[in-house]
Design an enzyme around this catalytic site. Structure first.
Site, PDB file in Angstrom:
ATOM      1  N   ALA A   1       0.843  -1.212   0.000  1.00  0.00           N
ATOM      2  CA  ALA A   1       0.000   0.000   0.000  1.00  0.00           C
ATOM      3  C   ALA A   1       0.872   1.255   0.000  1.00  0.00           C
ATOM      4  O   ALA A   1       0.553   2.246  -0.656  1.00  0.00           O
ATOM      5  CB  ALA A   1      -0.913  -0.012   1.217  1.00  0.00           C
TER       6      ALA A   1
ATOM      7  N   ASP B   1       2.266   1.786  -3.415  1.00  0.00           N
ATOM      8  CA  ASP B   1       1.229   2.334  -4.298  1.00  0.00           C
ATOM      9  C   ASP B   1       1.049   3.836  -4.071  1.00  0.00           C
ATOM     10  O   ASP B   1       0.864   4.600  -5.010  1.00  0.00           O
ATOM     11  CB  ASP B   1      -0.114   1.614  -4.069  1.00  0.00           C
TER      12      ASP B   1
ATOM     13  N   LYS C   1      18.022 -24.615 -14.622  1.00  0.00           N
ATOM     14  CA  LYS C   1      17.702 -24.128 -15.973  1.00  0.00           C
ATOM     15  C   LYS C   1      16.207 -23.848 -16.029  1.00  0.00           C
ATOM     16  O   LYS C   1      15.398 -24.782 -16.078  1.00  0.00           O
ATOM     17  CB  LYS C   1      18.114 -25.179 -17.005  1.00  0.00           C
TER      18      LYS C   1
ATOM     19  N   ASP D   1      12.516 -22.885 -17.231  1.00  0.00           N
ATOM     20  CA  ASP D   1      11.799 -23.216 -18.450  1.00  0.00           C
ATOM     21  C   ASP D   1      11.088 -21.965 -18.957  1.00  0.00           C
ATOM     22  O   ASP D   1       9.925 -21.721 -18.668  1.00  0.00           O
ATOM     23  CB  ASP D   1      10.781 -24.327 -18.123  1.00  0.00           C
TER      24      ASP D   1
ATOM     25  N   GLU E   1      16.874 -15.660 -18.656  1.00  0.00           N
ATOM     26  CA  GLU E   1      15.652 -16.365 -19.021  1.00  0.00           C
ATOM     27  C   GLU E   1      14.473 -15.548 -18.523  1.00  0.00           C
ATOM     28  O   GLU E   1      14.458 -15.117 -17.362  1.00  0.00           O
ATOM     29  CB  GLU E   1      15.676 -17.746 -18.328  1.00  0.00           C
TER      30      GLU E   1
ATOM     31  N   LYS F   1      19.572 -32.666 -18.099  1.00  0.00           N
ATOM     32  CA  LYS F   1      18.112 -32.517 -18.195  1.00  0.00           C
ATOM     33  C   LYS F   1      17.380 -33.443 -17.225  1.00  0.00           C
ATOM     34  O   LYS F   1      17.762 -34.587 -17.035  1.00  0.00           O
ATOM     35  CB  LYS F   1      17.650 -32.831 -19.629  1.00  0.00           C
TER      36      LYS F   1
ATOM     37  N   CYS G   1     -24.853 -36.571 -11.262  1.00  0.00           N
ATOM     38  CA  CYS G   1     -25.769 -37.704 -11.186  1.00  0.00           C
ATOM     39  C   CYS G   1     -26.836 -37.338 -10.158  1.00  0.00           C
ATOM     40  O   CYS G   1     -26.521 -36.820  -9.087  1.00  0.00           O
ATOM     41  CB  CYS G   1     -24.991 -38.938 -10.731  1.00  0.00           C
TER      42      CYS G   1
HETATM   43  O1  I6G Z   1      19.749 -21.483 -22.183  1.00  0.00           O
HETATM   44  C1  I6G Z   1      20.476 -21.291 -21.096  1.00  0.00           C
HETATM   45  C2  I6G Z   1      19.904 -21.406 -19.861  1.00  0.00           C
HETATM   46  C3  I6G Z   1      20.654 -21.199 -18.725  1.00  0.00           C
HETATM   47  C4  I6G Z   1      21.842 -20.964 -21.225  1.00  0.00           C
HETATM   48  C5  I6G Z   1      22.612 -20.759 -20.072  1.00  0.00           C
HETATM   49  C6  I6G Z   1      21.994 -20.888 -18.801  1.00  0.00           C
HETATM   50  O2  I6G Z   1      22.746 -20.683 -17.730  1.00  0.00           O
HETATM   51  C7  I6G Z   1      22.171 -20.870 -16.465  1.00  0.00           C
HETATM   52  N1  I6G Z   1      23.924 -20.446 -20.170  1.00  0.00           N
HETATM   53  C8  I6G Z   1      24.464 -20.347 -21.382  1.00  0.00           C
HETATM   54  C9  I6G Z   1      25.906 -20.016 -21.493  1.00  0.00           C
HETATM   55  C10 I6G Z   1      23.721 -20.549 -22.527  1.00  0.00           C
HETATM   56  N2  I6G Z   1      22.401 -20.843 -22.459  1.00  0.00           N
HETATM   57  C11 I6G Z   1      24.305 -20.437 -23.882  1.00  0.00           C
END
Ligand code: I6G
Length: 686
Positions: free
Chosen positions: A36, A39, A122, A124, A180, A322, A434
């Site tokens: 708050a 804001d 990593k 997604d 990401e 992965k 039902c």
């Molecule tokens: O696609 C990616 C996800 C996470 C990455 C990456 C990454 O680092 C945690 N690091 C590199 C150097 C590259 N792709 C090319």
């Protein structure tokens, strides 16, 4: 209006404060002021910028709302190509990775030296490049094909944790941040929930939601999506700039400049420690706030990275290990309709068995007919199944280009598949039911499971499987039959030794002594959950008074609205239900009756007017017990932290509720302090 020096100063102060608060909230996960207050400051700044447009700057915190739609995205050529990563699909491929690295470094490594790795989850989402010049965000692009991406600057500018200007002054003249962009799980659920309610676009998974949100030509739409950035490396950096010599130190520098990095990252020695980190994070995967599809391991030392160089489009010094995929394709072989406790028919997909995230999946929920229409799915289709965490696997989409010509439309049956009663659908409701009530064996089973469950009569040893066996063997038809069970009949059941049968009868005997709240909840009246049942018990004190209450009297109970009142009235008006209650009382169910607690009495209790939230795990008592103690002392217990919360009881592993409460300056009690509070108010046995 001419601007004064005082107002100009105030505008600069507001911008700095808002940037700091935003950084605490989005990057450090450690807010210091309530939402708050943020804001209020934001609105104050917005007001000044409206009155004095000449002071507007592109990096003002108010400039995160999006701009007019673009006709199309322009292309951007990456000055330094955006590479991809090689994958390791199992432990031996990961160990092989280190072996190859060591082979290449032969001569450069001392015999016993361990290689140091930076380990990062990593996420997604979508890889992006964000360019800062003189500390100002000037350009953002998608990865594209690695050489050329799309210009998504306007969209990235709207993301709450992407700084429009870098913090501090010690940054390079040009700095390209790579990372990401993703949507955390909670934001994804909320986004889809809202979409379902408004017939909007429902996304199959957080990654698709992030991609769809980022590729909007209208950045005002992007601004409304819960996107976040997690930075993981750098691209272009001014030549003269002296960067740290380790990857992890570069990440810390990015954090220092105001960018979020992954707080679960670690630096370890040797590949075996990477294998251990992979297993540890894999175990935590479902509990993380964000979806991950693997772990990226990077050689931490930049000099070694340089020696190793690149192959094709991937660095030799990094690998993505992965996790098993959370989505797979399979064939929809049929659809069954499952009947729940309230008669709701849920379509369940029968699938050709497929491995998803390490588990064999052969069933998935299709929710309801609206969802089937939304997916456009038919029997015979190839479908995408998603299994994330402990949730029931879901059908998320149809692979249309694999549709054969002989698919069959899915239709809601006209009659219940279990008892053949008519299936009814109320206009405006997504579910069909039902109409057989307790005549229907499926509803009976579910009703009895609920009756015996932990928060209801809590019959020890009477689990779901045993209820099904008892109903299928014709030994029980209604709740009261449980209390007429004979030892020799129960002992004859499959995998039931005489001792277990005796234990069950003993548990049933003890369950007869209950409370009015539990009894009401156990009856399974629609929309009457544990809290409503307890409120009814507290308000009326006696069962008979609840049975005789009219709508107006029921509406006076906290938590009871028109719909709940309607369900209560129709439940108690039904002769069959009256007879069930009579039978239960006859077999000896009882509870201590007490005069209802009056409003004056509640107001006189020590915690009256206080609102508590309980989070994390308590070692000395269950959450239900903690809640009961607080309620007995007059406190109210709710599920989520807000400005109305008076106090948070935080057990072990408390998470986001604790962070939020800290941000709001709410009183926080750990378990020991909570027990002290209860003892102080005379609660015994804690
Ligand atoms: O696609 C990616 C996800 C996470 C990455 C990456 C990454 O680092 C945690 N690091 C590199 C150097 C590259 N792709 C090319």
């Amino acid at each position: 209006m001419t601007i004064t020096a005082e107002i100009t100063k105030r505008i600069y102060t507001l911008r700095e404060q808002l940037n700091n608060y935003s950084h605490q909230y989005y990057v450090l996960d450690d807010p210091s002021i309530p939402d708050a207050e943020y804001d209020r400051l934001y609105r104050e700044l917005e007001g000044f910028e409206k009155d004095y447009p000449e002071v507007m700057t592109a990096d003002s915190p108010t400039q995160k709302v999006g701009a007019a739609p673009l006709a199309s995205f322009t292309q951007i050529t990456h000055e330094v190509p955006m590479l991809s990563l090689d994958n390791a699909m199992n432990e031996s491929e990961l160990i092989d990775f280190e072996r190859k690295v060591k082979d290449r470094l032969k001569g450069d490594l001392k015999g016993t030296e361990q290689l140091e790795y930076a380990c990062e989850p990593k996420l997604d989402g979508l890889a992006v490049s964000i360019l800062y010049e003189d500390g100002q965000l000037v350009q953002a692009a998608t990865r594209g094909d690695g050489s050329t991406g799309e210009n998504i600057t306007l969209n990235v500018r709207t993301i709450k944790n992407v700084p429009l200007s870098l913090r501090g002054t010690d940054f390079p003249k040009r700095l390209e941040v790579r990372g990401e962009i993703y949507i955390p799980k909670a934001g994804f659920e909320k986004l889809n929930q809202t979409a379902r309610e408004n017939d909007g676009k429902v996304f199959a998974n957080p990654r698709n939601a992030a991609a769809g949100s980022l590729r909007q030509l209208d950045s005002r739409i992007t601004a409304k999506r819960p996107l976040e950035l997690c930075a993981y490396s750098i691209g272009v950096v001014s030549e003269e700039f002296d960067l740290p010599k380790k990857h992890e130190a570069i990440l810390q520098r990015l954090k220092h400049w105001g960018l979020k990095i992954n707080s679960d990252m670690a630096v370890v020695q040797g590949i075996q420690a990477c294998v251990d980190y992979f297993a540890e994070l894999g175990g935590k995967r479902d509990g993380l706030d964000y979806d991950i599809d693997g772990i990226v391991f990077k050689i931490n030392d930049l000099k070694i990275q340089q020696k190793l160089g690149f192959v094709a489009r991937a660095p030799r010094w990094a690998i993505a290990a992965k996790f098993p995929a959370q989505e797979e394709m399979t064939l929809l072989e049929g659809v069954d309709f499952q009947v729940g406790r309230t008669g709701a028919l849920t379509p369940v997909a029968r699938l050709k068995a497929v491995h998803v995230a390490g588990v064999i999946v052969s069933n998935a929920t299709l929710h309801n007919m609206d969802e089937i229409a939304r997916l456009g799915v038919k029997v015979g289709d190839t479908v995408v199944i998603r299994r994330a965490g402990d949730v029931i696997p879901q059908v998320v989409s149809v692979v249309m280009d694999r549709r054969p010509i002989d698919t069959v439309a899915i239709e809601m049956p006209l009659n219940c598949p279990v008892c053949d009663s008519k299936v009814e659908k109320i206009a405006g409701e997504a579910v069909a039911r039902c109409s057989g009530g307790l005549y229907c064996a499926a509803q009976r089973k579910e009703a009895i499971k609920h009756f015996a469950s932990r928060k209801a009569l809590d019959v020890d040893g009477l689990g779901d499987k045993l209820v099904e066996l008892l109903v299928d063997a014709g030994l029980i038809d209604s709740f009261d039959d449980l209390f007429h069970l004979q030892l020799e009949d129960v002992a004859k059941l499959e995998r039931m030794a005489e001792k277990s049968a005796q234990n069950l009868l003993t548990s049933l005997e003890s369950a007869k002594a209950t409370t009015l709240g539990r009894f009401l909840y156990a009856l399974g009246i629609r929309e009457v959950g544990v809290t409503t049942a307890q409120n009814l018990a507290d308000h009326f004190g006696f069962l008979q008074r609840i049975q005789q209450a009219d709508e107006a009297t029921l509406l006076a109970v906290p938590d009871v609205g028109e719909i709940v009142a309607k369900h209560l009235l129709s439940f108690f008006a039904e002769p069959h239900n009256q007879s069930i209650i009579e039978q239960l009382l006859k077999v000896g169910l009882s509870w201590p009756e007490s005069e209802p607690v009056s409003a004056e009495e509640i107001a006189g209790l020590p915690l009256a007017g206080k609102v508590y939230v309980i989070t994390g795990s308590l070692s000395e008592m269950g959450r239900d017990d903690a809640k009961n103690h607080l309620q007995t002392l007059g406190g109210k217990v709710t599920g989520s932290v807000s400005a109305k919360t008076s106090c948070l009881v935080a057990g072990e592993k408390a998470g986001s509720k604790l962070t939020k409460a800290q941000g709001l300056g709410i009183e926080i009690l750990d378990e020991a302090e909570f027990i002290e509070l209860l003892r102080h108010h005379g609660v015994e046995g804690v």
